[in-house]
Design an enzyme around this catalytic site. Sequence first.
Site, PDB file in Angstrom:
ATOM      1  N   HIS B 129       8.638   1.406   0.358  1.00  0.00           N
ATOM      2  CA  HIS B 129       8.415   3.010  -0.055  1.00  0.00           C
ATOM      3  C   HIS B 129       7.711   3.404   1.240  1.00  0.00           C
ATOM      4  CE1 HIS B 129       6.059   5.819  -2.007  1.00  0.00           C
ATOM      5  NE2 HIS B 129       6.915   5.693  -2.970  1.00  0.00           N
ATOM      6  N   ASP B 208       2.168  -4.451  -1.082  1.00  0.00           N
ATOM      7  CA  ASP B 208       2.284  -3.043  -1.803  1.00  0.00           C
ATOM      8  C   ASP B 208       2.600  -3.626  -3.145  1.00  0.00           C
ATOM      9  OD1 ASP B 208       2.764  -0.939  -3.283  1.00  0.00           O
ATOM     10  OD2 ASP B 208       4.353  -0.076  -1.819  1.00  0.00           O
ATOM     11  N   GLN B 211       4.399  -1.518  -7.855  1.00  0.00           N
ATOM     12  CA  GLN B 211       5.384  -1.901  -9.036  1.00  0.00           C
ATOM     13  C   GLN B 211       4.902  -3.358  -9.548  1.00  0.00           C
ATOM     14  OE1 GLN B 211       7.624  -0.047  -9.946  1.00  0.00           O
ATOM     15  NE2 GLN B 211       7.613   1.645  -8.464  1.00  0.00           N
ATOM     16  N   CYS B 372      11.656   7.977  -2.404  1.00  0.00           N
ATOM     17  CA  CYS B 372      10.728   7.437  -1.284  1.00  0.00           C
ATOM     18  C   CYS B 372      10.955   6.339  -0.634  1.00  0.00           C
ATOM     19  CB  CYS B 372       9.246   7.379  -2.008  1.00  0.00           C
ATOM     20  SG  CYS B 372       8.789   9.042  -2.555  1.00  0.00           S
TER      21      CYS B 372
END
Lengths: 155, 415
Positions: B129, B208, B211, B372
């Site tokens: 992202h 990250d 999600q 993104c």
Amino acid sequence: MSPQPAGFDELRDLYQEVILDHGRKPRNHFRLEVFDASARGDNPMCGDRVEVFLRLADGRIEKASFLGRGCAISQASASLLTELVAGMTPAEAKTLGERLRDMARTGARDDSTPALERLSALSGVHEFPSRVKCATLAWHALDAALEGSKEASSE
Amino acid sequence: MDTVLTNRMDVARIRQDFPILSTQVRGKPLVFLDSGASAQKPRAVIEAMTRCMETAYANVHRGAYNLSEVATANFEAARVATQNFLGAEHAEEIVFTRNSTEAFNLVAHSFGRALLKHGQVVLVSEMEHHANLVPWQMLRDAGLGIGLRHIRVTDAGELDLEDYARHLARGDVGLVSVTHMSNVLGTVTPAALIARMAHEAGARVMFDGSQAAVHRAVDVRAIDADFYTFTGHKLYGPTGIGVLYGKRALLEAMPPFLGGGDMIETVTLEHSTWAAPPARFEAGTPAIIEAAGLLAAIEYVNAIGMDAIEAHERALVEHASATLSQVQGVTLLGGPQDRGGVFAFSLDAAHPHDLSTFLDRRGICVRAGRHCAEPLHARFGLESGTARASFGLYTTAGEIDALADALTAARKFFA
């Protein structure tokens, strides 16, 4: 005929046959070998891109073409632009773009000239605020080309 | 519509917890398949935020009066719930940010500028992202001699582990920062392996989890993550609050990101000294009401159980793989072995934006564009982007069937 799902009429208002046709088979979709002005329009949000090429002669737009990628609406609008502005003076072409932007924003059709009548097919976008920029992108690029700048943004 | 996919989770009942799911779009039931962008909110979250404002609101960490002490205790309870949610060892390892994006900027600024050395490299992947790409580009361009490279993604949409090993073997990687689950491909990455390889090469590792933390139980100690981030609004919580987990020793070694109140120890007109983490990284009045919402969201998913949520979503992924791949003209992007509830796809007859407009008229919300993740779409030659359906714990197999039917109709409409 089976009943259409809700929203179908609005969809047909947006995607009129002329839009689908020009979206599938864009006219003048090439780079002019010789051109006097060009500019690119980008919609950074969705990645739509239209580059307009203009050949000028005797104070008029003699020929217009475009290259680009994007949704049916952005490509159909660019395709219609290349057909409609050929033969116009730059001032006439800009005014046509102004009227198109008005229609896209308000949805009010303007059938006062044959050119506007054809562009009226794009007035359906006013129901879809996120799609208005798709319809106006090529016309921003046209303005930028006529004003001599290389890039336009629909922002 | 209200299919119960697993006997461990009553989805029909869960859907009743989300007021928005019973609304209609143009006379049709809302089919919300954009939870990967932001999830809907259960009543428990909505009420917790209202309750905070109605009964327990004051600024935190400041007042010596009872109401402020109550507000502070509630705010810190959210931190402890987050600590436990991530399996962190200490509550002080949980920093509240505005979102994941701010967490990356915080680490790029505070860890990147102070602890990475000239000549070292940050290693990301092709499927990040923009939040896990742009801050590192800014760090690279800051004139500190810090580089930026990326790990390739395979055609199946998985991290190319051989390419990863080659980058690490060059000996210059200071930080690996990769997704734990792609927001486009749905790929769940082998986080523990990624971390072990990074550590063996002397690098730190950040994940990250925007999600992943929604779809799977996360244990930062089992993974051995140095940094991990997720955001409240994708976890059925409010916007405006995100989480950065950082190992205590690392956070203690890092200078502040933003300056202001709450992050200092002593202040004179000339100088200040920094408070200990996490306060050092939480300048200004924090997201107090949002913390109450995040706490409620964590309690909500905990009550259902992350394992049950994962099982439900695995069943949905299986159903969607089978159903969507049967639709004529549909191409699914990637085919990872381990996929969370995210499907990006294209339809041969329609641009993603035209498709999204068509689906919207049937009450179906999907995202269209590049999500993104522009470099990833370039990697797959999809400059126009894709459409993306992403699932939440309230998604049903019936909604996936509705999408499949609508795709067939869209193909007819645009062809």
